[in-house]
Scaffold this motif. Structure first.
Motif: not given
Length: 566
Positions: A19-37
């Motif tokens: 998962f990653r936090v959705s970006s409010s702009s049209s650019e791809p999100s740069t937030s870190p990816i967090i995995r959930v089992d």
């Protein structure tokens, strides 16, 4: 390798969802990816991600999105969300987590029946700055209408699964009215939301088109049910059980009907689909087997031995003797071409298969070559208890002393290439030994008349004295035996009823026509010589007065009537 500590449970090899936090702009999100089992759902036997696990990783999580589409929670058969809430695990996909953002307004709830599954996220983002505000009263009314729409949608799905198409149509009409009401109110203050309503109305239009087609099919099936019920009611009263209503969809019967239109190659493919289709198609594939001169097209002896119980029709030419050694308990029809090298084996094969009801014999050698085996063959044929149909192609019948008292169909065909030395007298004598005939077909082409041969008058007298009292179908094509008008009249008057009458090559005139009128109600096939002396009016009367006459016969007679007759 690192060994697990004694007493410690090994780690489960289960997937995890990024998962990653959705970006409010049209650019791809740069937030870190967090995995959930992911967890294994025993009910559905699939991996799922619990909503509570997502909320632990993302405290303000509002919904999950994939490619600008809201990911729905999993539901049961009644479209109720499973408890606890969960989403389906998606392999090799990074999902976006939408957080609560007061600056851009609250994100639509995932359980909203109108917004779920629609590609309107980009339109909403583009128009968030310009959207209006609904009054409290209007908003409450619209929420109530949408809740009602949600209930109606579930009701519509339930009725679509049943046979109550009328109720489904009423429910859909109510849903359309509710959507139009919502659209009218929202357009006053919130024009962008019109896209949502248009999408739902578009879906409903497709559902309505589908519903109309289903209604048409239901009407057709109901007609089938009504007609079948009428036929069931007309059954004799001594039947133990008479059902007043039958199932409209007999899938096995429908499948068998469709399979009848497939060729052998396609039937083989259908036989490999599954066990049920194999049971339906195997009798069609192995029911009729032809073993001819080309070995590459013939089934192997081993395969035929395994499937011998399914074979009910068999054709054999210059085949290997190994095929003659196989027993077919359910064989009903045998079509065989005799070879001098295998006469004894073929006779033995016929003798073993007492279940035969139809026998076709082909022969192209001279009578002298076959004379030694003929008595043995005809004794075997006469001893077949269930034989009803016999076809002889160039097969000599001279000096045959056996009788066939139970034979219903006899087809004798000779051509110029056949070397049989039978005379017409020999053939008539053999026919007279089959007193139970219903069908008699006699074709003798390019025959050279011999001294003392029978004439059309002799054949007419045999019919007149009741040699075949149950004869209903007669075909006579004999170059050396011409039936005249008065003789055909006598034959027609002697037959109890006429279903098939083919006397091409003979003289069919007014006397024959007068006698044929008594059989108009039962006549199905009529073939006359183009040189017959009937007038245009008589031919037209036959066409219009015979309700069961085949269309091909009607066309031939109409063509004769149009050939300049008076």
């Amino acid at each position: 390798m690192t060994q697990p500590v004694q007493g410690e449970k090994p780690k489960l090899n289960r997937p995890s969802q990024p998962f990653r936090v959705s970006s409010s702009s049209s650019e791809p999100s740069t937030s870190p990816i967090i995995r959930v089992d992911a967890r294994h759902d025993r009910t559905t036997d699939r991996y799922v991600i619990l909503w509570q696990d997502i909320r632990r990783a993302f405290k303000n999580a509002q919904c999950i999105m994939q490619d600008e589409v809201v990911v729905p929670f999993m539901t049961d058969a009644d479209f109720k969300e499973l408890t606890p809430p969960r989403i389906l695990y998606r392999r090799a996909v990074v999902l976006d987590v939408v957080l609560e953002d007061t600056a851009h307004g609250p994100t639509p709830k995932q359980g909203d029946p109108v917004l779920r599954g629609t590609n309107i996220q980009q339109d909403r983002k583009a128009n968030n700055k310009n959207k209006g505000h609904l009054s409290t009263d209007v908003k409450a009314d619209l929420q109530s209408t949408l809740r009602s729409y949600n209930q109606l949608f579930r009701s519509f799905c339930n009725t679509m699964m049943s046979d109550d198409l009328g109720q489904a149509k009423k429910t859909m009409e109510t849903m359309q009215r509710d959507l139009i009401t919502v659209q009218t109110e929202i357009l006053k203050v919130h024009p962008p939301q019109d896209l949502i309503i248009k999408a739902q109305i578009h879906i409903l239009e497709h559902q309505q088109s589908l519903l109309e087609r289903m209604s048409a099919v239901q009407g057709l099936l109901q007609t089938v049910v009504d007609q079948t019920s009428e036929l069931m009611e007309e059954r004799p009263p001594n039947v133990a059980t008479v059902k007043s209503k039958v199932m409209a969809l007999d899938l096995v019967k429908i499948t068998k009907t469709v399979l009848q239109f497939l060729d052998h190659k396609d039937l083989v493919k259908c036989m490999r689909v599954n066990k049920a289709w194999h049971e339906l198609t195997a009798p069609m594939v192995w029911g009729k087997i032809d073993i001819w001169d080309e070995p590459r097209y013939n089934p192997s002896v081993e395969a035929l031995q395994r499937r011998r119980l399914l074979v009910n029709s068999l054709g054999m030419s210059q085949s290997d003797l190994e095929y003659c050694a196989i027993d077919f308990p359910n064989l009903r029809h045998l079509d065989v071409i005799f070879s001098m090298k295998k006469v004894e084996q073929i006779i033995d094969f016929i003798q073993r298969h007492t279940s035969l009801t139809k026998l076709e014999l082909h022969y192209s050698y001279s009578d002298e070559e076959f004379e030694f085996y003929a008595p043995q063959l005809w004794r075997v044929v006469a001893n077949l208890p269930g034989l009803k149909s016999l076809h002889l192609h160039g097969f000599g019948v001279r000096n045959i002393s056996v009788s066939l008292p139970t034979l219903h169909e006899l087809h004798i065909k000779y051509h110029s290439r056949n070397s049989s030395s039978d005379t017409i007298v020999d053939q008539l004598r053999f026919m007279s030994r089959c007193p139970a005939l219903h069908v008699l077909e006699w074709r003798n082409y390019n025959y050279k008349r011999q001294i003392g041969d029978a004439t059309g008058k002799d054949f007419m007298q045999m019919v007149d004295v009741g040699t075949w009292p149950e004869l209903t179908a007669l075909t006579v094509h004999c170059d050396a035996l011409i039936l005249w008008d008065s003789e055909i009249e006598t034959i027609l008057s002697s037959m109890p009823r006429v279903v098939v009458f083919d006397v091409r090559g003979s003289v069919f005139g007014i006397l024959s026509f007068v006698q044929l009128q008594y059989h108009f109600a039962t006549l199905e096939e009529l073939h006359l010589d183009p040189s017959c002396t009937l007038t245009k009016h008589r031919l037209s009367e036959i066409v219009s007065s015979c309700p069961r006459l085949l269309e091909s016969c009607k066309k031939d007679l109409a063509k004769m009537a149009a050939d300049g007759r008076s």
